[in-house]
Each structure stands twice: as structure tokens, then as C-alpha cells.
Design an enzyme around this catalytic site. Structure first.
Site, short mmCIF file in Angstrom:
data_model
loop_
_atom_site.label_atom_id
_atom_site.label_comp_id
_atom_site.label_asym_id
_atom_site.label_seq_id
_atom_site.Cartn_x
_atom_site.Cartn_y
_atom_site.Cartn_z
N GLY A 119 -46.18 -86.32 -52.71
CA GLY A 119 -45.50 -87.60 -52.70
C GLY A 119 -46.43 -88.74 -53.04
O GLY A 119 -47.65 -88.55 -53.20
N PRO A 153 -48.74 -92.26 -52.66
CA PRO A 153 -49.71 -92.63 -51.62
C PRO A 153 -49.06 -93.44 -50.52
O PRO A 153 -48.14 -94.23 -50.74
CB PRO A 153 -50.74 -93.47 -52.40
N GLY A 154 -49.58 -93.24 -49.30
CA GLY A 154 -49.19 -94.09 -48.18
C GLY A 154 -47.90 -93.71 -47.49
O GLY A 154 -47.38 -94.51 -46.71
N GLY A 159 -47.56 -90.94 -45.50
CA GLY A 159 -47.82 -90.22 -44.25
C GLY A 159 -48.14 -88.76 -44.41
O GLY A 159 -47.98 -87.99 -43.45
N THR A 177 -51.15 -87.20 -44.90
CA THR A 177 -52.32 -86.80 -44.09
C THR A 177 -52.03 -86.94 -42.61
O THR A 177 -52.40 -86.06 -41.80
CB THR A 177 -53.53 -87.65 -44.48
N SER A 227 -36.54 -90.08 -69.65
CA SER A 227 -35.40 -90.61 -68.89
C SER A 227 -35.02 -92.03 -69.27
O SER A 227 -34.06 -92.56 -68.72
CB SER A 227 -35.71 -90.55 -67.38
N LYS A 243 -36.02 -93.49 -57.87
CA LYS A 243 -35.48 -94.45 -58.83
C LYS A 243 -34.38 -95.30 -58.20
O LYS A 243 -34.30 -96.51 -58.43
CB LYS A 243 -34.93 -93.71 -60.05
#
Length: 797
Positions: A358, A360-361, A363, A365, A681, A724
Site C-alpha cells: 500500500g 506510505p503512511g 500503517g 509497519t 486508464s 481513485k
């Protein structure tokens, strides 16, 4: 009192002269000379007719092979040849210095030097100052000997038996290795007091140099002595222990033996450890290889062989821990609980390795840490980003200096158990170069069928990784090699909605930042409206990292105001947010403000989540050229070409004249030109922009679209639907046009988003145009001539 020293009589004042290289002769000294130059040999032959006497003078530069009269000093010494013999054409002499002379003139230059000389005045007055200088020089000579100065026996006898100050100076200058120019200076000084002062100065310098050398030698000796002393003490300690029966093999060997017996190693590994220990016991302490063997044994004995954390798989407790630490992510939590339930029933982790994928940021980790907390296991995180050397995974061979095990074995040792939660972070950012392919080295470690005998190059023994729960994270799947990706079970982490970000900030981020900055809720309170303003106007991301940074900035500025203004508390409202953080960084409505010609709103997926992008098309007079700008990738350029081909093939449906394209150039541009863009797309958005630009039919400002278009006008399925749609929701779009085959993906979209937006599903491009265009283009009337085939059929015979 005047004294005249006894000097040997000089029979001739006109004597042969011999030039010396880098050597100065003094009266009373014996000197051995090797004569090789023809002019000097001729002078020696002439000296035999002068009772063996000749004048010996030092030349100014030793590099001059054939010196002239101007290359010689003007003061020399008359010497008497005591011994003379020939060896292979060269003359070897032993000469005794007689008296100092001054060269008045050269009476002959060839075949040898002959010079008229006069004695240098040798009288002196023995004053108290001269006596003091003599005593000082005698003391210096004693100190010179104490600090290691060397004097020959003949020089020592001459120095200490000399009662004439001139003879004392001559003896010291000839007996000590001063430089030739310094000796020549002493020889030339006429006054005895000046000569004594000069020789005293040179002696003082030599003493200082010897003292410094002695000090350096002493320091070096101390270091060597310390090492030797330690070695002797160790040997003595070893001998004492042997005599007392405390340790027959040495304390270190016994300690290693105890560790090997205590470790629950497999039998073959224990046997190898004992062999290495036997090698170490036979090695000398000074053998450099002993340190390598010692380090290897330390690694083998420190690894947690058979040491495991309790297998406390409590699904109920795990669910509570995941709910406590993370908001949302319901599908991810459910999949993790299923994984743990299977592990509880089977007792072994026999399944694919989890890969959290997914932006970054979101969750990835932190949810791995929550899994470790829920199971009561140790958590180990290894970042693989930028690794290019295979040895980082498998370790280095022990033959290399500074060799170490790979990061997996290092992590196991750090955890202290053989069943930790092991997170391999950023697995998609592993590089490949001439040092190997680290991703291929991970295949063995991550394959449940073979990681029970993982081989590290440093250990050279198999280590069981089957009890380790591996979790990997990635932002992009395309860079993971297929063989490695096949071993991973992909769990996708979608981006957060505005409501989810708000709840995360309220429940997790704000309390965390208050605690880190030493604040309480009573001191700084951030209202719900202020929080929504931060999320909507100051961040634009799929995760919550930037939101956390902005919240930290609010808390810091509130703390500063409390200290400076001596307030007890600060209530952060939307107005205070603007005061603290400055003007809004993002407008809450990123879509177009009005219906525009030749511009449509497309939806895109990026590593950081979904984004909207505007596709612009502008026709201009030309010759049918298609111009594409905006850092478009190859696939996106092909989509633009397919879109133009679709419009050309359906020109009559859009009311466009035949061969309209031959008289125009069409420029398609996707803004934010500094950011690379690619993918199929955007096909529907490109067709809409082209049709709008050519037919003057505006595109609705609040309609977004995504989908791949074929030449026949079919709208094909695309990926990243949830991201999207969330981007469209953030941008304020009211209607989203999706491919019909993507209707199944709407289950992943949060209900509050589905309820606030209209979704239209299409499978043909004409359906997209009906929804997107403000008014439909008028179909062109087809004339009889236009019905003629483009290529006439050939008549058959």
C-alpha cells in the site's frame, strides 16, 4: 699569559693541494682517504718530493667532479701522509693533520694544484671567559655521552688530553659527525673564543637531538614493554590456574565449551563447534586467525538455538490489540486474525508469507508491531531499501576481513528467540548489481518448504527459520521479482478516507503528539473543526504521516504560546490553525471550477494513493500531427493515439467533416508536467477532451472518469478503484464514470463515500460521452458520395 702551541716545522710554503669531497681535515686528526681523481693522484705524486706533505682542502660542493680554484674553500690543513698503498689503480692514504693554513694563491692548476700557503695565527689569550667556555664544553661532552652520543677511542683521548683550546676544538670537530659546512666554519674561525662558542653551540644542538630521540625510544619501549608485560602476566595466570587445577584448558576455552554444551544445537552443529574450539585451543594468542575463530564461536553460541517465545496465540486478545492500535483496515485485520487462527490450530506457520502492500503512511509497519504485541513475541524490523549486495542477506564468507552473518541471522540474534515476528521492510526497493541479487537470496528464507535449513555464508551451518513469522512491506508490486512475489500473499492497504483520517488523528495522533511534547489535553485542545481543516486544507495523502507532522507543528506552537504569553491553555480552532500553519496548502476542491471546452477530469493511481488529473486537448491549424506533452509514458501515449483513432473513425457521429484531421494539429497535455505519468486508464478522459475540443461541447466540471478505451470504443476494466474514488471524493467530484466490469470493486469503497457520490457504469465510449458532455454533438448528415468505399473493388474477369 700568552702561549704558543708546538707546531711541526713546515719545510715548504708552496705545497701540492688535494681537494676533498664533503670532508674537512683538522690538525691532530688521522684521516683515511681514497683518491680516484687524476688531479689528486698527480698532487700525491708531487707530495713525495715534499716530505709527504700536502694541503688538504674541502670543496664547496661535493657534486663537482673536476673542481677549479674558485670551487675550493680558502682555509685548509697541511697533512702528512703516514701510509700509502695502491688498489686497482686507486690510492688509499692515511693522513695526519698538522696545522691550519690559509691559501694565498695558486701557483699551478695543471696537472695538479700547487698553492702558496701561510699559517693561520694560532696564538690566544687564556682568559676567564675562555676557561668558562672550556669547562662548559667538558660538561656538554659528558652529557653528550650520557644521551648516547658516540665518540671513537682516538677522539676521546685527543679531547681529554688536549691542553690547548684550539686542539680541543679541532679534536671535538673531527670526532663528532657535524655537517661539512659547519666543520669548515670552525676550521676557518681564527679567534679561539669564537671557535669555542661555535663548538659549544653545535654540541648543544646535538644533545637536544639525542635527548628527543632518547625520549621517543623510551616511549616506544614503554609500549612494547606494556604488551610484553600483559603477555607475561597472562602466561603466569594460566600457569597458576593450571597448578591450582582451576582450569586445565584456559578460562576462555572452558567458557566456550560450557556455552556449546548449554546451547540446544543440533548434533552436527555442536560437533563443528567443538572442532573449531579445538583449533582455537591449539592456536597461539598472537595468531591473527585466533580472533576470527573466536568471533565465529561467539556467533554460534549466542544464537538462540531452540529458544522460543511462548506460543500465546489468543485470537480474541489479538483482535483487541489490533482494534486498539489501528482504526479502520477491517479487511486487513480480519485476514491477520485468520492467519493467527490457522497458526494456533496447526502449531506451525505453513503458508504464504504476508506482504503488506500500500501507499506510505497507512500503517503497514505499525500493524506488524501490533501483531508481535498480540502474540507476546519479539519484533525485529530490517529495512531492505537500497540493499544491493547479496551478502547483506546471506552473510560474508569467513575468509573476508570483517565478515559478518547476514541481516536475517543478525536479527535472530538480536531478538534472542528463534520465533520472532520478523518484518522485512521495503522489499520492493531491493537493487540488483554486480554484487548479486539480494531478492534471490530471500527466496530460501521466505519459502516455508525450505527455510527450515537456511544457510548463511558466514555460519556455514543450517539454521531453522520455520518458526519465524515473516512479514514484508512494499509500496509497489511491479519491482518485486516474480519468483519472490509468488511466495508472498499480498494484503493490500488502501488509502484512508477523510473520516478515517479524522478518527485516526483524534484517537491516536493528537494524544501521541501531546505526550511527546509534554502537554496535556487541558493545556492544548484541538477542536474537531480544526482537525478537519488540517486534514482537508494542509495535507493531501493516502496515509497520515503529513497529518501527524502538521499536528506536531500545532502542538509546538501552542507550547510556545503558553510559555511566552504565560497562558494556562490554548484552544486550537480553525482560525488558530491558519494562524499557526499559514495559508492553506491545498484547496478543498481540486476539480475544475466551471465547465470547460477541451478539458476532462481523469482519475489516476500513484504510490501515495489516488489522484485526479486534468486532460487538456487543443486543436490548431496544421497537418494532422498529434502532439503529446506532460511526461507521458509509452502506455499513456498509446492510449492517446487510440483515443484519436476512435474519434477519427466516428467523425460523423460527432458532426466532424471528412478528413478534418488533415488540416489541424491536436495537442494533448496532462498538467503537472514535471511528474511522470503512465497507464491506460486515462483513455476515456482523453476521448472526452478530444471530442469536447473538436465539437465545442463542454465537459461537466464535477464529473470524473477512468477506464481504458479500445479502437472499437469498448471501455475496459482498470485497477486501483478504491484509491481513485477516494481521490475523486477529496476533490469534490459528484459523479464518477467507471467501467462496467469494475462494479464488483465498489464493495471496498467506504459506505459514506458511496452515499455522497453518483457512480455510472459503462461498457462503451458513447455512454461515457452522454454522461460527461454538457450537450451532445450533432450527428453529421451522410451524403451519397460519402457512402462510397474508400478503396474501390477490383472488377473480376
Amino acid at each position: 699569559m700568552n702561549e704558543t702551541p708546538n707546531q711541526p716545522p713546515v719545510a715548504q710554503r708552496e705545497l701540492p693541494l688535494i681537494a676533498l669531497k664533503d670532508t674537512v681535515m683538522f690538525p691532530g686528526a688521522l684521516l683515511s682517504v681514497n683518491v680516484t681523481r687524476p688531479k689528486s693522484k698527480a698532487a700525491l705524486d708531487a707530495a713525495s718530493s715534499h716530505d709527504g706533505l700536502a694541503v688538504f682542502v674541502c670543496q664547496k660542493s661535493p657534486k663537482v667532479e673536476d673542481p677549479a680554484s674558485e670551487d675550493l674553500y680558502t682555509v685548509g690543513t697541511i697533512g702528512k701522509i703516514r701510509r700509502f698503498w695502491r688498489v686497482d689503480g686507486d690510492y688509499n692514504l692515511t693522513i695526519e693533520g698538522m696545522t691550519r693554513v690559509h691559501i694565498d694563491e695558486f701557483t699551478q692548476l695543471d696537472p695538479s694544484f700547487v698553492a702558496r700557503v701561510a699559517d693561520v695565527a694560532g696564538s690566544f689569550e687564556r682568559t676567564e671567559e675562555v676557561e668558562a667556555l672550556i669547562r662548559n664544553i667538558n660538561n656538554q661532552l659528558k652529557r653528550f655521552g650520557e644521551v648516547g652520543g658516540a665518540l671513537s677511542l682516538e677522539a676521546s683521548i685527543s679531547i681529554f688530553s688536549a691542553d690547548d683550546p684550539n686542539r680541543l676544538v679541532d679534536a671535538i670537530a673531527s670526532g663528532i659527525d657535524f655537517k661539512a659546512p659547519e666543520k669548515q666554519e670552525i676550521l676557518q674561525i681564527p679567534d679561539v673564543k669564537d671557535r669555542l662558542e661555535k663548538i659549544s653551540e653545535l654540541l648543544a644542538r646535538e644533545i637536544r637531538v639525542l635527548e628527543i630521540g632518547q625520549q621517543i625510544a623510551s616511549q616506544t619501549q614503554q609500549k612494547i614493554s606494556k604488551v610484553a608485560k600483559e603477555s607475561i602476566l597472562k602466561e603466569q595466570l594460566h600457569s597458576i590456574e593450571k597448578e591450582l587445577g582451576m582450569d586445565d584448558e584456559g578460562h576462555e576455552i572452558a567458557e566456550f565449551r560450557r556455552k556449546i554444551k548449554a546451547a540446544a544445537m543440533p548434533d552436527d552443529i555442536k560437533e563443528k563447534s567443538l572442532r573449531e574450539l579445538s583449533r582455537l585451543a591449539k592456536m597461539s594468542t598472537y595468531n591473527p586467525e585466533s580472533s576470527y575463530v573466536r568471533t565465529y564461536l561467539e556467533w554460534l553460541t549466542d544464537l538462540p538455538w531452540g529458544v522460543k517465545s511462548p506460543n500465546n496465540v489468543d485470537v480474541v486478545n489479538a483482535r483487541a490489540t489490533l482494534e486498539r492500535d489501528h482504526y479502520g483496515l477491517e479487511k486487513i485485520k480480519e485476514r491477520i486474525l485468520e492467519y493467527l487462527a490457522v497458526h494456533k490450530l496447526s502449531g506451525k506457520i505453513r503458508g504464504p508469507i504476508l506482504c503488506f502492500f500500500g501507499p506510505p503512511g497507512v500503517g503497514k509497519t505499525s500493524i506488524g508491531k501490533s501483531i508481535a504485541d498480540a502474540l507476546g513475541r519479539k519484533f525485529v524490523r530490517v529495512s531492505l531499501g537500497g540493499i544491493r549486495d547479496e551478502a547483506e542477506i546471506r552473510g560474508h564468507r569467513r575468509t573476508y576481513v570483517g565478515a559478518l552473518p547476514g541481516r536475517i541471522i543478525q536479527g535472530i540474534k538480536t531478538a534472542g528467540t528463534s520465533n520472532p515476528i520478523f518484518m522485512l521492510d521495503e522489499i520492493d526497493k531491493i537493487g540488483i548489481d554486480f554484487r548479486g541479487d539480494p531478492s534471490s537470496a530471500l527466496l530460501e528464507a521466505l519459502d516455508p518448504e525450505q527455510n527450515n535449513s537456511f544457510s548463511d555464508h558466514y555460519l556455514e551451518v543450517a539454521y531453522d527459520l520455520s518458526d519465524v513469522m515473516f512479514i514484508t512491506t512494499a509500496n509497489v508490486l511491479g519491482t518485486i521479482p516474480p519468483a519472490l512475489r509468488d511466495r508472498l500473499e499480498i494484503i493490500e492497504f488502501p488509502g484512508y478516507t477523510m473520516e478515517e483520517k479524522f478518527q485516526i488523528a483524534k484517537s491516536f495522533l493528537v494524544p501521541k503528539q501531546r505526550e511527546q511534547h509534554g502537554m496535556t489535553k487541558e493545556q492544548v485542545d484541538i477542536t474537531d473543526k480544526a482537525m478537519m481543516k488540517v486534514i482537508a486544507d494542509y495535507t493531501r495523502e493516502a496515509g497520515v504521516r503529513n497529518s501527524e507532522r502538521e499536528i506536531a507543528a500545532l502542538v509546538r506552537k501552542a507550547a510556545k504560546e503558553i510559555v511566552e504569553a504565560k497562558k494556562t491553555s490554548v484552544n486550537v480552532t480553525p482560525d488558530v490553525v491558519r494562524k499557526y500553519l499559514g495559508p492553506e496548502k491545498f484547496t478543498p476542491y481540486l476539480a475544475e471550477k466551471e465547465h470547460l471546452l477541451g478539458a476532462s477530469t481523469g482519475l489516476a493511481w500513484t504510490e501515495a494513493g489516488g489522484e485526479i488529473l486534468t486532460v487538456e486537448a487543443t486543436p490548431m491549424p496544421g497537418r494532422g500531427q498529434l502532439i503529446l506533452t506532460g511526461q507521458l509514458g509509452d502506455v499513456m501515449k498509446e492510449s492517446a493515439q487510440a483515443a484519436m483513432s476512435y474519434v477519427r473513425s466516428h467523425a460523423e457521429n460527432f458532426g466532424l467533416p471528412d478528413r478534418f484531421y488533415a488540416k489541424i494539429d491536436l495537442h494533448i497535455h496532462v498538467p503537472a508536467g514535471a511528474i511522470p505519468k503512465d497507464g491506460p486508464s486515462a483513455g476515456t478522459a482523453m476521448v472526452c477532451a478530444i471530442v469536447s475540443a473538436l465539437t465545442k461541447a463542454p465537459v461537466y466540471k464535477d464529473v470524473g472518469m477512468t477506464g481504458e478505451v479500445t479502437l472499437r470504443g469498448r471501455v475496459l476494466e482498470i485497477g486501483g478503484v478504491k484509491e481513485k474514488i477516494l481521490a475523486a471524493h477529496r476533490a469534490g467530484l459528484k459523479t464518477v464514470i467507471l467501467p462496467k466490469d469494475n462494479k464488483k470493486d465498489m464493495e471496498e469503497v467506504p459506505k459514506n463515500v458511496r452515499d455522497t457520490m453518483k457512480f455510472v457504469y459503462v461498457d462503451r465510449m458513447d455512454g461515457v460521452l452522454k454522461i460527461a458532455l454538457v450537450h451532445q454533438p450533432r450527428r453529421r448528415q451522410v451524403t451519397k458520395s460519402s457512402l462510397q468505399p474508400a478503396f474501390p473493388q477490383q472488377a473480376q474477369a
